[in-house]
Design a protein around this motif. Structure first.
Motif: not given
Length: 285
Positions: A6-11, A27-29, A39-42, A61-64
């Motif tokens: 899991x190398x990708x993020x969405x900010x 959305x996190x699921x 992921x970031x919620x913006x 288990x997602x970094x938030x």
């Protein structure tokens, strides 16, 4: 999926707390199912979805990353500031958001009055009831036009009534970019210029002038990866990042899944690497 893969993020993502179609937890699921590591919620002008999103991200288990997107005043184009790592309980931030909501509510009132002059009755109480805790904006009014049978779809509502230059359009009143950046920093956050392609800058010099002003106000990052950005845009904005010593950010600006080529979480061709989040984290106040 193993964490090492899991190398990708969405900010840059939006939930039903503003103008997205999925609740924050859902959305996190989806972000986890798409193979993201962070992921970031913006959401626009609100922090109301952050607790639910953070809790669900932790469980899967997602970094938030606590985030927000603030629209700032500009003569043309769109100037939006993304805030990352913010404290959603910061008094200065909450005061600013209350003021933005007040300005938005006045705009909604004026838009509904314009529609009434056109013989279109939109019930404000019903609008509030359907929106619930969401920040009400033109998409909610457009949805009411569709429900009432005035418009066939949201696009028709904007193209005929709510878009710029249309009979019910009211210019948005909002805060300055300098104030938005200052409050994000006071909330312990990092301020990033969202989708710079939407600024409406006609020359590289104009873009650099805008960025210089924002950097002087405390901007520390710029969104390089965005669905609106082609290869030349990415090269240009990467150059701006290097020139002004800005961290790079990226995201899908996700609101909903659409047809092929639409904005989707972790969109495929221009993924944002986890290393960018590490570098962004180093810019925290």
């Amino acid at each position: 999926m193993a964490m090492e893969s899991r190398r990708w993020i969405d900010l840059h993502m939006h939930s039903t707390a503003s103008d997205g179609v999925y609740p924050p937890a859902k959305l996190m699921e989806i972000a986890w199912d798409r193979g993201l590591s962070a992921a970031a919620l913006t959401d626009h002008d609100t922090v109301s979805g952050l607790d639910a999103a953070s809790e669900r991200a932790r469980k899967v288990g997602l970094e938030f990353v606590n985030g927000i997107e603030l629209a700032a005043a500009r003569d043309r184009g769109a100037l939006h500031i993304l805030g990352y790592f913010i404290n959603p309980k910061c008094p200065a931030l909450l005061t600013l958001l209350d003021r933005i909501v007040s300005l938005r509510n006045q705009r909604n009132h004026d838009v509904i009055a314009r529609l009434a002059d056109l013989g279109i009755d939109i019930d404000h109480e019903r609008l509030n009831m359907r929106a619930g805790a969401d920040v009400i904006g033109r998409p909610h009014i457009a949805a009411e036009l569709v429900r009432c049978g005035i418009s066939n779809d949201m696009r028709h509502a904007f193209n005929h009534y709510l878009g710029r230059g249309k009979p019910a359009f009211i210019e948005r009143q909002t805060v300055s970019a300098e104030e938005a950046i200052a409050v994000i920093r006071e909330a312990g956050g990092v301020a990033s210029l969202a989708h710079p392609s939407q600024l409406g800058c006609e020359t590289l010099l104009e873009l650099e002038t805008v960025c210089h002003r924002l950097v002087s106000a405390g901007l520390t990052a710029i969104e390089v990866n965005h669905p609106d950005h082609g290869p030349r845009d990415i090269e240009r904005f990467s150059g701006i990042a290097a020139r002004f010593d800005l961290a790079r950010t990226g995201g899908s600006d996700f609101h909903r899944f659409g047809p092929a080529g639409g904005h989707g979480i972790g969109f495929g061709k221009r993924r944002t690497p986890f290393s960018w989040l590490d570098l962004l984290n180093q810019r925290r106040v």
